[in-house]
Scaffold this active site. Structure first.
Site, short mmCIF file in Angstrom:
data_model
loop_
_atom_site.label_atom_id
_atom_site.label_comp_id
_atom_site.label_asym_id
_atom_site.label_seq_id
_atom_site.Cartn_x
_atom_site.Cartn_y
_atom_site.Cartn_z
N ASP A 35 -11.43 4.80 5.88
CA ASP A 35 -10.52 5.29 6.88
C ASP A 35 -10.47 6.82 6.53
OD1 ASP A 35 -9.72 3.04 7.96
OD2 ASP A 35 -7.77 2.98 6.67
N LYS A 56 -9.18 7.35 13.20
CA LYS A 56 -8.38 8.57 13.07
C LYS A 56 -7.28 8.68 12.34
CE LYS A 56 -9.28 9.60 18.28
NZ LYS A 56 -8.52 8.52 19.19
N MET A 169 4.43 4.43 9.34
CA MET A 169 3.95 4.78 10.80
C MET A 169 5.43 5.13 11.51
SD MET A 169 0.67 2.61 11.65
CE MET A 169 1.23 1.25 11.27
N1 SAH Z 1 -2.53 -0.09 4.79
C1 SAH Z 1 -1.64 1.06 4.56
C2 SAH Z 1 -0.86 1.39 5.61
C3 SAH Z 1 -1.51 1.75 6.72
S1 SAH Z 1 -0.41 2.47 8.10
C4 SAH Z 1 -1.06 0.88 3.15
O1 SAH Z 1 -0.98 -0.49 2.66
O2 SAH Z 1 -0.37 1.47 2.58
C5 SAH Z 1 -0.40 4.33 7.88
C6 SAH Z 1 0.94 4.26 7.17
O3 SAH Z 1 1.17 4.25 5.63
C7 SAH Z 1 1.14 5.91 7.41
O4 SAH Z 1 1.75 6.22 8.61
C8 SAH Z 1 2.46 6.03 6.14
O5 SAH Z 1 3.79 5.57 6.90
C9 SAH Z 1 1.84 5.23 5.09
N2 SAH Z 1 1.36 5.74 4.25
C10 SAH Z 1 -0.04 5.78 3.65
N3 SAH Z 1 -0.38 6.58 2.67
C11 SAH Z 1 0.76 7.15 2.25
C12 SAH Z 1 1.19 8.04 1.22
N4 SAH Z 1 0.28 8.43 0.32
N5 SAH Z 1 2.37 8.30 1.08
C13 SAH Z 1 3.47 7.80 2.02
N6 SAH Z 1 3.06 6.99 3.14
C14 SAH Z 1 1.71 6.60 3.09
#
Ligand code: SAH
Length: 250
Positions: A35, A56, A169
């Site tokens: 990713d 993306k 998100m």
């Molecule tokens: N599988 C991922 C989530 C994917 S969806 C997980 O378990 O975290 C993508 C969303 O995750 C982003 O829009 C945001 O809301 C959140 N996200 C991912 N990384 C982040 C981070 N370092 N800090 C805050 N939110 C994060």
């Protein structure tokens, strides 16, 4: 002869928040599909692998997802260790099921390696338990983002039912989140925190109330960010607490 596809959670961002199992698989990988959000130091653990960025930042189209599915199957026919490296935990809001179904249909072996999801990293950064005793006994992990044919309202019910909610998100649609929750009966005074870049040195936190959410979300979050909601954040919402935490480094 086919290889195995490993769906590996890369964790929330910091390069040392990937599991040992994930790191070992990366070291053995022949090819890695990663990713966009995965830290370059984690990708670099796959020293001898071909590295292919896929996806993306947000709003991946299903056509792109189908292409990724197909590439995983093709890679498994050529290589022994194929790693699909996904942000956070692969099984949360990561389209893992589509990849799993495609691999299963093609008869390709797969394994899933969990990762630290961003809501847990955000809680660590904030120093606030999602289930603080006496305040919260339930957590919901939700997204207002819908796939085809999904009920757009069911995340609201989940957010109302839980003491603490982490919204993935959601920052881009903060105004509609705020009004949907308030219309459904969540008090406008409910404490809210937006946490950007959890686990990374440039992590940033802004606190306010659910009624304020559209305004605080408009402060420009370029990195990935979560909206956290619930009474456990009441102390953070006071300006002094936020200042103290800023002074402490985020
Ligand atoms: N599988 C991922 C989530 C994917 S969806 C997980 O378990 O975290 C993508 C969303 O995750 C982003 O829009 C945001 O809301 C959140 N996200 C991912 N990384 C982040 C981070 N370092 N800090 C805050 N939110 C994060």
């Amino acid at each position: 002869m086919t290889g195995t596809v490993y769906l590996v959670g890369a964790g929330p961002g910091a390069p040392d928040l990937v599991t040992l199992r994930g790191a070992r698989l990366l070291e053995q990988a022949d090819i890695v599909f990663h990713d966009a959000l995965v830290h370059p130091e984690i990708v670099a653990l796959a020293a001898s692998a071909e590295k292919i960025p896929v996806g993306k930042r947000c709003g991946r189209h299903s056509a792109a997802q189908k292409f990724i599915n197909k590439r995983l199957v093709d890679a498994a026919r050529k290589h022994r260790v194929v790693v699909r490296l996904k942000g956070g935990d692969p099984m949360l809001f990561g389209r893992a099921q589509e990849e799993i179904e495609c691999l299963a249909a093609a008869g390709v072996r797969y394994e899933i390696v969990p990762g630290v999801t961003s809501a847990l990293a955000a809680s660590a950064d904030l120093g606030t338990s999602l289930t603080r005793r006496g305040v919260s006994r339930s957590v919901s992990l939700v997204t207002p983002r819908t796939g085809e044919g999904e009920d757009p309202g069911n995340w609201v019910r989940a957010a109302l039912a839980a003491d603490t909610t982490a919204i993935y998100m959601g920052v881009g649609e903060a105004a509609s989140i705020s009004s949907a929750l308030i219309a459904a009966g969540k008090p406008a005074a409910t404490p809210v925190v937006i946490l950007e870049n959890a686990s990374l040195p440039d992590s940033r936190c802004v606190a306010g109330t659910l009624g304020d959410l559209p305004r605080i979300a408009a402060q420009g979050f370029a990195g990935p960010a979560l909206i956290l909601l619930g009474d456990v954040y009441r102390e953070l919402v006071s300006a002094t607490a936020v200042q103290a935490r800023k002074a402490a480094g985020f």
